[in-house]
Each structure stands twice: as structure tokens, then as C-alpha cells.
Design an enzyme around this catalytic site. Structure first.
Site, PDB file in Angstrom:
ATOM      1  N   SER A  24      40.982  48.344  41.383  1.00  0.00           N
ATOM      2  CA  SER A  24      39.577  47.946  41.363  1.00  0.00           C
ATOM      3  C   SER A  24      38.717  48.958  42.093  1.00  0.00           C
ATOM      4  CB  SER A  24      39.412  46.599  42.061  1.00  0.00           C
ATOM      5  OG  SER A  24      40.219  45.636  41.472  1.00  0.00           O
ATOM      6  N   HIS A  36      40.605  50.082  34.070  1.00  0.00           N
ATOM      7  CA  HIS A  36      40.212  48.911  34.864  1.00  0.00           C
ATOM      8  C   HIS A  36      39.844  47.756  33.938  1.00  0.00           C
ATOM      9  CE1 HIS A  36      37.295  47.020  37.982  1.00  0.00           C
ATOM     10  NE2 HIS A  36      38.499  46.503  38.095  1.00  0.00           N
ATOM     11  N   GLU A  77      36.853  49.563  32.032  1.00  0.00           N
ATOM     12  CA  GLU A  77      36.275  50.782  32.605  1.00  0.00           C
ATOM     13  C   GLU A  77      37.367  51.848  32.539  1.00  0.00           C
ATOM     14  OE1 GLU A  77      33.245  50.539  36.249  1.00  0.00           O
ATOM     15  OE2 GLU A  77      35.019  49.351  36.621  1.00  0.00           O
ATOM     16  N   ASN A 104      32.641  47.129  40.341  1.00  0.00           N
ATOM     17  CA  ASN A 104      32.730  46.553  41.690  1.00  0.00           C
ATOM     18  C   ASN A 104      31.686  47.093  42.647  1.00  0.00           C
ATOM     19  OD1 ASN A 104      34.777  44.563  41.547  1.00  0.00           O
ATOM     20  ND2 ASN A 104      36.180  46.237  41.053  1.00  0.00           N
TER      21      ASN A 104
HETATM   22  N1  LIG Z   1      42.122  39.976  40.424  1.00  0.00           N
HETATM   23  C1  LIG Z   1      41.167  40.543  39.693  1.00  0.00           C
HETATM   24  O1  LIG Z   1      40.232  39.891  39.225  1.00  0.00           O
HETATM   25  C2  LIG Z   1      41.247  42.020  39.388  1.00  0.00           C
HETATM   26  C3  LIG Z   1      40.380  42.552  38.430  1.00  0.00           C
HETATM   27  C4  LIG Z   1      40.496  43.899  38.081  1.00  0.00           C
HETATM   28  C5  LIG Z   1      41.439  44.686  38.713  1.00  0.00           C
HETATM   29  N2  LIG Z   1      42.255  44.149  39.679  1.00  0.00           N
HETATM   30  C6  LIG Z   1      43.257  45.037  40.291  1.00  0.00           C
HETATM   31  O2  LIG Z   1      44.505  44.761  39.680  1.00  0.00           O
HETATM   32  C7  LIG Z   1      45.563  45.019  40.613  1.00  0.00           C
HETATM   33  C8  LIG Z   1      46.414  43.779  40.735  1.00  0.00           C
HETATM   34  O3  LIG Z   1      45.617  42.718  41.239  1.00  0.00           O
HETATM   35  P1  LIG Z   1      46.026  41.191  41.040  1.00  0.00           P
HETATM   36  O4  LIG Z   1      44.799  40.403  41.295  1.00  0.00           O
HETATM   37  O5  LIG Z   1      46.771  41.036  39.779  1.00  0.00           O
HETATM   38  O6  LIG Z   1      47.039  41.008  42.295  1.00  0.00           O
HETATM   39  P2  LIG Z   1      48.152  39.908  42.484  1.00  0.00           P
HETATM   40  O7  LIG Z   1      48.330  39.761  43.950  1.00  0.00           O
HETATM   41  O8  LIG Z   1      47.868  38.689  41.669  1.00  0.00           O
HETATM   42  O9  LIG Z   1      49.474  40.586  41.829  1.00  0.00           O
HETATM   43  C9  LIG Z   1      50.034  41.757  42.339  1.00  0.00           C
HETATM   44  C10 LIG Z   1      51.509  41.774  41.930  1.00  0.00           C
HETATM   45  O10 LIG Z   1      52.054  43.053  42.260  1.00  0.00           O
HETATM   46  C11 LIG Z   1      53.404  42.850  42.626  1.00  0.00           C
HETATM   47  N3  LIG Z   1      53.911  44.012  43.337  1.00  0.00           N
HETATM   48  C12 LIG Z   1      53.715  44.375  44.642  1.00  0.00           C
HETATM   49  N4  LIG Z   1      54.366  45.520  44.892  1.00  0.00           N
HETATM   50  C13 LIG Z   1      55.000  45.900  43.752  1.00  0.00           C
HETATM   51  C14 LIG Z   1      55.833  46.990  43.389  1.00  0.00           C
HETATM   52  N5  LIG Z   1      56.180  47.937  44.264  1.00  0.00           N
HETATM   53  N6  LIG Z   1      56.307  47.042  42.122  1.00  0.00           N
HETATM   54  C15 LIG Z   1      55.982  46.081  41.217  1.00  0.00           C
HETATM   55  N7  LIG Z   1      55.193  45.023  41.512  1.00  0.00           N
HETATM   56  C16 LIG Z   1      54.710  44.938  42.762  1.00  0.00           C
HETATM   57  C17 LIG Z   1      53.364  41.569  43.461  1.00  0.00           C
HETATM   58  O11 LIG Z   1      54.642  40.972  43.586  1.00  0.00           O
HETATM   59  C18 LIG Z   1      52.369  40.730  42.647  1.00  0.00           C
HETATM   60  O12 LIG Z   1      53.039  39.912  41.696  1.00  0.00           O
HETATM   61  C19 LIG Z   1      44.901  45.445  41.916  1.00  0.00           C
HETATM   62  O13 LIG Z   1      44.857  46.846  41.966  1.00  0.00           O
HETATM   63  C20 LIG Z   1      43.507  44.858  41.778  1.00  0.00           C
HETATM   64  O14 LIG Z   1      42.553  45.562  42.531  1.00  0.00           O
HETATM   65  C21 LIG Z   1      42.199  42.839  40.025  1.00  0.00           C
END
Ligand SMILES: NC(=O)c1ccc[n+]([C@@H]2O[C@H](COP(=O)([O-])OP(=O)(O)OC[C@H]3O[C@@H](n4cnc5c(N)ncnc54)[C@H](O)[C@@H]3O)[C@@H](O)[C@H]2O)c1
Length: 297
Positions: free
Chosen positions: A119, A140, A152, A190
Site C-alpha cells: 500500500s 496495488h 494502481e 493512500n
Molecule cells: N487490507 C487492505 O485493504 C489492503 C489494500 C491494498 C493493499 N494492501 C496491502 O496488501 C498487503 C497484504 O495486506 P493484507 O491486508 O492482506 O494483510 P493480512 O494481514 O490480512 O495478510 C497478510 C498475510 O501474509 C502472510 N505472511 C506473512 N509473512 C509471510 C511470508 N514470509 N510468506 C508468505 N506469507 C506471509 C500472513 O500469514 C498473512 O496471512 C500489504 O502490503 C497491504 O499493505 C492491503
């Protein structure tokens, strides 16, 4: 030609990204260090496919095909051997992402494009953890991925035109609308959204109005489909905090400093929908109803 996809992380975003690619006919290896997260991710994909069937937009056969396109893995090294594109969607933590990109670079084929769904973390910095900075790019997606049209596409300092063009065009085949963005903290989405969420938390912190009142003002007054506090719950308060910190550090500007209430809630484990409580209560009985309402928007 991009055919084989690997998605790293099966959380909120990773399962949506895997779902979207698989439903468009790509083979997807879905990787998470946690077996529990993988199980939960696959269950979420199944539930979301059922929801699409209920709306009359998918057949049982297509659901089976989509699920058949996804293979779960708990080890990155075993999953990336024939990848054309890896989309990393692991926890928003810079050190972790640099480590994962180092591993992706080591184990993925030479021509494989490495994308991050981060993000806010610098694509240029992530690319520097690899020996193929020209093939590293930001992809993104928005939450919930199967529904939201925007992607994005973030060009790092060294991202090649060839990589950009390949990802821009392939995003369209997913039914998404790609938008070209340069690599600065928070990108576009963001950089604009997080100060609004932070300000809505500040407004609550200052006692100007309650949670429902703030969200109602923004929904009915500004025609936002969802209030900013509910949206923060939906994104994950830990993710919001991490993004604000990256922008605060990146611009050295106090206007991005996370509100202390947000910091406290994250320390207390109140992360929004994923933990069962944030600004709203998502205890089991209410959770399904709330999430279903959000998906139907
Ligand atoms: N939540 C949102 O609305 C949103 C929107 C756009 C982008 N993002 C981005 O997406 C990414 C993920 O966010 P999220 O909300 O899905 O987080 P989340 O916490 O729901 O999921 C993250 C996952 O990554 C896994 N993980 C951690 N270390 C790991 C590794 N070494 N190998 C494989 N898996 C691993 C965790 O076990 C977890 O299941 C982040 O970079 C976040 O900034 C999030």
C-alpha cells in the site's frame, strides 16, 4: 506470455488476488507461512464464489474450475519454480518484504516479473533487494479485490517499459482498470485516503462526534459508499497505521503522523474486521451480516 501466477500471502488481499487471477483462467500457487491463513483464505474464496453464483454471475462449473486453478503452498521456494508473475501480498512490513523479494529473486525463473501489492512501501527500495530491478513493479489492488476495478500500477525508479506494459495490459485481462502511478510514499490512493481516515480518527479522539455520526456525515453528506471509520476497519487498522508511518517517514511531514487513538487500538489488537473488533463490533453473530452488506455494494 504471463500464464503461471504465484501469490504470496493468503490474507485479506492475497486471497482476493488469487481468486481474481484464478477466475480469469490463470494457474495460481497461493503461498502463506501460516497453514491456518491458507485454509481461511481458501474458505473465503469459496464463500465469495458462492456469493457471485447467488447473483447469477457464475456457474457451479466455473466455481469448480476457479478453485481447481488454485494450489496452496506453505513454502515459497516450492511454489515459484515455473512462475511468470509473482504478486506479493504479505504483511505490510518493509523488512519482511525486502526478505521475501530476496527469496523471490533467488528462486523464481530469470524472466519472472516480481510485483508487490504494498500500500505504501517504496517499489524502488523493494526492487533494490533483487538483481532484477527492471522486472519489479507495484500492482496495488483494492479491497475487496474481486469487486473493485482499480489497480494502481506503480513504476519504480528502474522498472522497465517492457515490464510496465506487460502488467498494464494483463491487468485489463482481469477485468480491471489499471492506472499508471509513480513511486512516491502512499502512491495516489493512500496519499489521499489515509489523511482522511486519520482525520476522522482525530475527530473521534477530540470528541467532536461519535463513530456512527462521523461515518454518517461522510456517507450521507459526501456520498461516500462507506464511512471512513468503517473503511478503516475493513482495510485493517494495522495496515492503516503502517501506511501512515511510511508516509510520515517518507515526507517528514507531521500532517501524516498517526493519531494516538489509532496507535493504541492497534497495540490493543483491535484491528477491525479481521480481529473481530475495531471502531465497530464484528463479533461472530454480527460479522457475517456486516461483511455481506459490504460485498453487496
Ligand atoms: N487490507 C487492505 O485493504 C489492503 C489494500 C491494498 C493493499 N494492501 C496491502 O496488501 C498487503 C497484504 O495486506 P493484507 O491486508 O492482506 O494483510 P493480512 O494481514 O490480512 O495478510 C497478510 C498475510 O501474509 C502472510 N505472511 C506473512 N509473512 C509471510 C511470508 N514470509 N510468506 C508468505 N506469507 C506471509 C500472513 O500469514 C498473512 O496471512 C500489504 O502490503 C497491504 O499493505 C492491503
Amino acid at each position: 506470455m504471463i500464464k503461471n501466477i504465484v501469490v504470496i500471502g493468503a490474507g485479506t488481499m492475497g486471497n482476493g488476488i488469487a481468486h481474481t487471477f484464478a477466475q480469469s483462467g490463470f494457474k495460481v500457487n497461493l503461498v502463506d507461512v501460516s497453514q491456518e491463513a491458507l485454509d481461511r483464505g481458501l474458505k473465503t474464496i469459496t464463500t465469495n464464489l458462492d456469493r457471485i453464483i447467488a447473483k447469477g454471475n457464475l456457474t457451479e462449473e466455473q466455481k469448480a474450475e476457479t478453485l481447481g486453478n488454485i494450489t496452496p503452498f506453505t513454502t515459497l521456494q516450492n511454489a515459484v519454480g515455473s512462475a511468470d508473475l509473482i504478486v506479493e501480498a504479505a504483511t505490510e512490513n518493509q523488512e519482511l518484504k525486502l526478505k521475501i523479494f530476496g527469496q523471490m529473486d533467488e528462486f523464481a525463473p530469470e524472466n519472472c516479473i516480481l510485483a508487490s501489492n504494498t500500500s505504501s512501501i517504496s517499489i524502488t527500495k523493494i526492487a533494490a533487494a533483487t538483481k532484477r530491478a527492471d522486472k519489479v513493479i507495484g500492482m496495488h489492488f483494492m479491497n475487496p479485490v474481486p469487486i473493485m476495478k482499480l489497480v494502481e500500477i506503480i513504476k519504480g525508479y528502474s522498472t522497465s517499459k517492457e515490464t510496465f506494459d506487460a502488467i498494464y495490459e494483463m491487468s485489463k485481462t482481469l477485468g480491471k482498470v489499471p492506472v499508471e502511478v509513480n513511486d512516491y510514499p502512499g502512491f495516489v490512493a493512500n496519499r489521499i485516503l489515509m489523511p482522511m481516515i486519520n482525520e476522522s480518527i482525530e475527530t473521534l479522539y477530540n470528541g467532536v462526534a461519535g463513530v456512527e455520526e462521523i461515518d454518517t456525515v461522510m456517507k450521507l453528506g459526501m456520498a461516500h459508499p462507506m464511512g471512513p471509520l468503517q473503511l478503516a476497519d475493513f482495510i485493517g487498522l494495522d495496515v492503516c497505521l503502517a501506511i501512515l508511518n511510511v508516509m510520515y517517514d517518507g515526507f517528514k511531514n507531521p500532517k501524516y503522523a498517526p493519531n494516538p487513538l489509532l496507535v493504541n487500538m492497534v497495540m490493543a489488537g483491535k484491528l477491525g474486521i479481521k480481529s473481530g473488533e475495531g471502531f465497530y463490533d464484528y463479533s461472530e453473530s454480527k460479522k457475517a451480516e456486516k461483511v455481506a452488506k459490504m460485498f453487496s455494494k
